[in-house]
Design a protein around this motif. Structure first.
Motif, mmCIF file in Angstrom:
data_model
loop_
_atom_site.group_PDB
_atom_site.id
_atom_site.type_symbol
_atom_site.label_atom_id
_atom_site.label_comp_id
_atom_site.label_asym_id
_atom_site.label_seq_id
_atom_site.Cartn_x
_atom_site.Cartn_y
_atom_site.Cartn_z
ATOM 1 N N ARG A 541 -24.901 5.824 9.776
ATOM 2 C CA ARG A 541 -25.325 5.626 8.379
ATOM 3 C C ARG A 541 -24.706 6.675 7.468
ATOM 4 N NH1 ARG A 541 -29.613 8.072 5.543
ATOM 5 N NH2 ARG A 541 -30.144 6.945 3.606
ATOM 6 N N ILE A 542 -24.745 7.937 7.869
ATOM 7 C CA ILE A 542 -24.220 9.003 7.016
ATOM 8 C C ILE A 542 -22.710 8.851 6.825
ATOM 9 C CG2 ILE A 542 -23.842 11.495 6.868
ATOM 10 C CD1 ILE A 542 -26.574 11.796 8.318
ATOM 11 N N CYS A 543 -21.991 8.545 7.892
ATOM 12 C CA CYS A 543 -20.539 8.371 7.777
ATOM 13 C C CYS A 543 -20.198 7.163 6.911
ATOM 14 C CB CYS A 543 -19.910 8.232 9.161
ATOM 15 S SG CYS A 543 -19.925 9.755 10.139
ATOM 16 N N THR A 544 -21.002 6.104 7.006
ATOM 17 C CA THR A 544 -20.774 4.927 6.172
ATOM 18 C C THR A 544 -21.000 5.262 4.708
ATOM 19 O OG1 THR A 544 -21.483 3.489 7.994
ATOM 20 C CG2 THR A 544 -21.398 2.511 5.804
ATOM 21 N N ILE A 545 -22.045 6.023 4.420
ATOM 22 C CA ILE A 545 -22.299 6.473 3.043
ATOM 23 C C ILE A 545 -21.110 7.258 2.509
ATOM 24 C CG2 ILE A 545 -23.660 8.113 1.677
ATOM 25 C CD1 ILE A 545 -26.114 7.233 3.265
ATOM 26 N N ILE A 546 -20.586 8.172 3.310
ATOM 27 C CA ILE A 546 -19.479 9.019 2.867
ATOM 28 C C ILE A 546 -18.251 8.184 2.541
ATOM 29 C CG2 ILE A 546 -17.849 10.795 3.622
ATOM 30 C CD1 ILE A 546 -20.166 12.074 5.186
ATOM 31 N N ILE A 547 -17.890 7.270 3.426
ATOM 32 C CA ILE A 547 -16.691 6.460 3.207
ATOM 33 C C ILE A 547 -16.891 5.501 2.041
ATOM 34 C CG2 ILE A 547 -15.171 4.721 4.240
ATOM 35 C CD1 ILE A 547 -15.646 6.063 6.945
ATOM 36 N N PHE A 548 -18.056 4.856 1.965
ATOM 37 C CA PHE A 548 -18.316 3.901 0.890
ATOM 38 C C PHE A 548 -18.309 4.604 -0.468
ATOM 39 C CE2 PHE A 548 -21.010 1.360 -1.910
ATOM 40 C CZ PHE A 548 -20.521 0.075 -1.697
ATOM 41 N N SER A 549 -18.973 5.757 -0.565
ATOM 42 C CA SER A 549 -19.049 6.478 -1.839
ATOM 43 C C SER A 549 -17.672 6.938 -2.300
ATOM 44 C CB SER A 549 -19.971 7.691 -1.709
ATOM 45 O OG SER A 549 -21.288 7.310 -1.372
ATOM 46 N N SER A 550 -16.815 7.304 -1.355
ATOM 47 C CA SER A 550 -15.515 7.879 -1.670
ATOM 48 C C SER A 550 -14.428 6.825 -1.848
ATOM 49 C CB SER A 550 -15.091 8.856 -0.557
ATOM 50 O OG SER A 550 -16.067 9.869 -0.389
ATOM 51 N N SER A 551 -14.773 5.585 -1.656
ATOM 52 C CA SER A 551 -13.775 4.520 -1.800
ATOM 53 C C SER A 551 -14.332 3.383 -2.651
ATOM 54 C CB SER A 551 -13.343 4.009 -0.418
ATOM 55 O OG SER A 551 -14.462 3.540 0.344
ATOM 56 N N ALA A 552 -15.177 2.545 -2.070
ATOM 57 C CA ALA A 552 -15.636 1.344 -2.760
ATOM 58 C C ALA A 552 -16.480 1.649 -3.992
ATOM 59 C CB ALA A 552 -16.415 0.462 -1.787
ATOM 60 N N GLN A 553 -17.440 2.563 -3.860
ATOM 61 C CA GLN A 553 -18.304 2.847 -5.007
ATOM 62 C C GLN A 553 -17.507 3.442 -6.156
ATOM 63 O OE1 GLN A 553 -21.330 1.779 -5.245
ATOM 64 N NE2 GLN A 553 -21.754 2.645 -7.259
ATOM 65 N N HIS A 554 -16.570 4.307 -5.836
ATOM 66 C CA HIS A 554 -15.725 4.870 -6.897
ATOM 67 C C HIS A 554 -14.904 3.778 -7.562
ATOM 68 C CE1 HIS A 554 -12.081 6.984 -8.495
ATOM 69 N NE2 HIS A 554 -13.045 7.667 -9.090
ATOM 70 N N ALA A 555 -14.357 2.872 -6.782
ATOM 71 C CA ALA A 555 -13.585 1.775 -7.365
ATOM 72 C C ALA A 555 -14.455 0.925 -8.286
ATOM 73 C CB ALA A 555 -12.981 0.920 -6.258
ATOM 74 N N ALA A 556 -15.702 0.697 -7.875
ATOM 75 C CA ALA A 556 -16.599 -0.161 -8.650
ATOM 76 C C ALA A 556 -16.914 0.412 -10.019
ATOM 77 C CB ALA A 556 -17.893 -0.402 -7.868
ATOM 78 N N VAL A 557 -16.951 1.743 -10.134
ATOM 79 C CA VAL A 557 -17.374 2.354 -11.400
ATOM 80 C C VAL A 557 -16.227 3.004 -12.169
ATOM 81 C CG1 VAL A 557 -19.679 2.776 -10.478
ATOM 82 C CG2 VAL A 557 -17.970 4.594 -10.350
ATOM 83 N N ASN A 558 -15.022 2.980 -11.617
ATOM 84 C CA ASN A 558 -13.927 3.713 -12.258
ATOM 85 C C ASN A 558 -12.845 2.830 -12.849
ATOM 86 O OD1 ASN A 558 -12.362 6.316 -12.779
ATOM 87 N ND2 ASN A 558 -10.921 5.164 -11.511
#
Length: 676
Positions: A541-558
């Motif tokens: 879970r923690i590793c998934t959060i790290i990768i998602f936040s640093s890739s997909a979530q950033h793309a979604a809001v940037n």
């Protein structure tokens, strides 16, 4: 002992990767013995130019070394600033190949690396490798220090997630350096800022007389209209951008109105389905709320060259899911607790349009500092520093996470100079104080907010039947599940059970540093990050959060910032006049309330710069750093890429049915890390 075909490749994405110094290598083998230092050189050749591959033969006479397990490099010569970026080395010994994927800088000190196969520390049997791993962690903790603790709000780091201690960009450790193209993009953005000012000075509007004059500000710099330009005033378009625009996590399902919201059945009854009431539709899950009343706690920035502050309403917006699936605004209250500040679509058209603009202005300011900077940039840097400090190069989690954490410290150091300070140009163009907004949001942050599955559920927006057309949720969950599947496969390959997790003392040191020094460094609040990791599932879970936040979530809001912010009236990040009262709305009042040409030009330029991809962008699923040498893991990476390709086709086919395609989470639009 002869080691033939010692193949070394110099990196080709960094202009400083080459070296003219003399490179020497020492090889430590399974016996614990090592060769002497051997010089790697071909007579009259530039051995270590950018992208160069070279073969060498290293001959050793003396005590048996055995098969190679550690390579140590050093440089000698006349250069004061010694550095060389080596990608990988393949050593052939006794007809066997030994891979050393490195992707690190050899700097002033020596660099030692182990064999490419990842290994948990408790499974290491070679004493030389044990000592090297411990030495690497000790070195990294000195080389990559956290920023100094502070108790003063005057210090930029106060109340923020902890970050890398560095005085200026040139001092950012080379491991975080931007590539040539990424650096060029940053330079071009600065030039674009100057060009925009110049162009608008000479051919842009001299004054704003009508809303369409704001279009001239980007026409002069070669930008086209955003796709929704003809619809931006419509309630359906306003709702679409709130639902699934670049701030898609800023609303929740409304089951009960907050006390400071004065919207009643009389305000909205005629906008609901026949026979329905506000209470019944809240119970049915059709009412949603975006509550920015907390903005009252945040300082407003001062308007440059004016003796007054920007206006930012502490607004509350109510939205309704219609029978046809539209997400429509039904009420906007600009001043909490003041029933006279409630506006609806039944009000005079200018009154209603201006209320929507005020709402979008507050949303834009909060988006930039909370949903964009804090929840992607700042968190990713904290993850990055803890990872590079505590996990050695041969740890499987280092290999898993590094591609997603390689650039953020560099770009954030620039942000702490150019965006966040009180007098920074970008901060001065946005109504809400950058630091005030981030500090307020981080105080209430929990790691579960970055777990999309938990976030959607806690906000009550996880039901697609109740809330259709929420493309961020649908696409984000698909991307999350693809990342989680990949992470699960890799983690389970190395950690066979929970005992393996508990016994990994390097992992536990990483978790403790991240929780206590990264998140709880000032107030003791670890914000949901466990100080020890006790299970395989928790680690996944923690590793998934790290990768998602640093890739997909950033793309979604940037990357949608340019199309969202380029036409200033659509979503201005600052306003000039205080919120209007009923009957005060007019075209003149709207124009007087919107930011002027200078401020708008700054907002436009930064939106343009932040939305650009670099020419050498590496996207999610691609192998930025092929650190894993295990065939099984390479197969998992191929499966991950295949899963993302399938999702890309799924999203593409869905988008063909939409008037305005949702492309922010297309896999080929999601960079692997944060580098802008």
């Amino acid at each position: 002992m002869a080691l033939k075909n010692d193949i070394q490749k110099t990196n080709d994405r960094f202009r400083e990767a080459k070296t003219d110094d003399t490179v020497q290598v020492k090889i430590t083998g399974t016996s614990g013995n090592a060769t002497d230092w051997k010089t790697l050189d071909h007579f009259f050749e530039n051995d270590f130019e950018v992208g160069a591959k070279r073969d060498y033969t290293v001959t050793h006479f003396g005590l048996s070394v055995g098969s190679p397990v550690i390579l140590t490099f050093r440089m000698t010569g006349w250069n004061a600033d010694k550095n060389w970026l080596v990608d990988d080395v393949v050593v052939k010994y006794n007809d066997q190949l030994y891979e050393f994927p490195i992707y690190k800088w050899v700097e002033n000190d020596e660099l030692s690396v182990t064999l490419g196969k990842a290994c948990l520390p408790q499974n290491v049997t070679n004493d030389s490798v044990k000592a090297m791993r411990a030495s690497e962690i000790k070195y990294n903790k000195n080389y990559l220090p956290w920023n100094d603790n502070t108790t003063s709000e005057d210090d930029l780091g106060f109340g923020l997630p902890r970050y890398l201690k560095v005085d200026q960009n040139k001092d950012v450790p080379r491991i975080y350096r931007l590539t040539n193209d990424q650096s060029n993009r940053a330079t071009e953005a600065g030039l674009q800022l100057a060009v925009n000012f110049g162009v608008n000075l000479f051919i842009g509007p001299k004054e704003i007389k009508e809303l369409d004059d704001y279009r001239k500000m980007y026409f002069g710099t070669g930008q086209d209209d955003p796709p929704f330009i003809e619809d931006w005033k419509r309630d359906s378009e306003f709702g679409r951008q709130v639902l699934t625009g670049i701030s898609p996590t800023a609303f929740v399902r409304c089951t009960k109105l907050p006390k400071n919201c004065n919207v009643t059945q009389d305000h909205v009854g005629n906008m609901l389905e026949t026979g329905k009431t506000l209470d019944s539709e809240m119970a049915a899950g059709k009412i949603y709320i975006a509550d920015y009343s907390y903005a009252a706690d945040i300082d407003r920035n001062w308007i440059p060259f004016a003796n007054k502050q920007f206006e930012c309403t502490n607004c509350i917006g109510l939205f309704y899911v219609t029978a046809s699936g539209d997400f429509l605004p039904i009420a906007i209250q600009l001043v909490p607790g003041d029933v006279e500040s409630v506006f609806t679509s039944t009000d005079e058209s200018h009154d209603w349009l201006l209320a929507k603009i005020y709402f979008r202005s507050t949303q834009s300011a909060v988006h930039e500092w909370t949903y964009h900077y804090l929840l992607t940039h700042a968190l990713s840097e904290t993850f990055s520093v803890a990872t590079f400090r505590n996990l050695p190069h041969c740890h499987p989690l280092y290999k898993l996470l590094r591609p997603h954490l390689s650039s953020v410290c560099n770009i954030n150091e620039q942000a702490r100079k150019l965006l966040l300070p009180k007098n920074a140009l970008a901060n001065q163009a946005i109504s809400l104080s950058a630091l005030g907004t981030i500090r307020r949001s981080f105080k209430n942050f929990d790691l579960s907010h970055s777990d999309i599955t938990q976030d959607l559920k806690s906000r009550g927006v996880d039901d697609a039947d109740l809330l259709p057309n929420y493309h961020y949720r649908d696409d984000g969950l698909d991307i999350w599940n693809a990342i989680k599947s990949y992470v699960s496969n890799v983690v389970n390959f190395f950690y066979k059970n929970n005992k393996d997790v508990k016994k990994d003392f390097e992992l536990q040191g990483w978790a403790s540093d991240l929780a206590n020094e990264g998140f709880a460094w000032q107030d003791g609040n670890t914000r949901g990050m466990p100080e020890t990791i006790k299970s395989v599932d928790e680690l996944i879970r923690i590793c998934t959060i790290i990768i998602f936040s640093s890739s997909a979530q950033h793309a979604a809001v940037n990357f949608g910032q340019m199309e969202t912010y380029q036409f200033i009236p659509n979503a201005p990040a600052s306003m000039i006049m205080p919120p209007h009262k009923k009957g005060e709305g007019s075209l003149k009042r709207i124009l007087d309330s919107l930011p002027g040409i200078g401020t708008s030009n700054i907002l436009l330029t930064f939106a343009f710069a932040l939305s650009k991809y670099s020419n050498d962008e590496i996207f999610l699923g691609d192998r930025a750093y092929p650190l894993f040498v295990e065939d099984e893991v390479k197969g998992m990476q191929n499966d991950f890429r295949a899963d993302l390709n399938k999702l890309g086709l799924k999203f593409y086919n869905r988008n063909k049915t939409l008037k305005y395609p949702y492309w922010y989470l297309m896999p080929d639009k999601i960079p692997i890390d944060i580098n802008i």
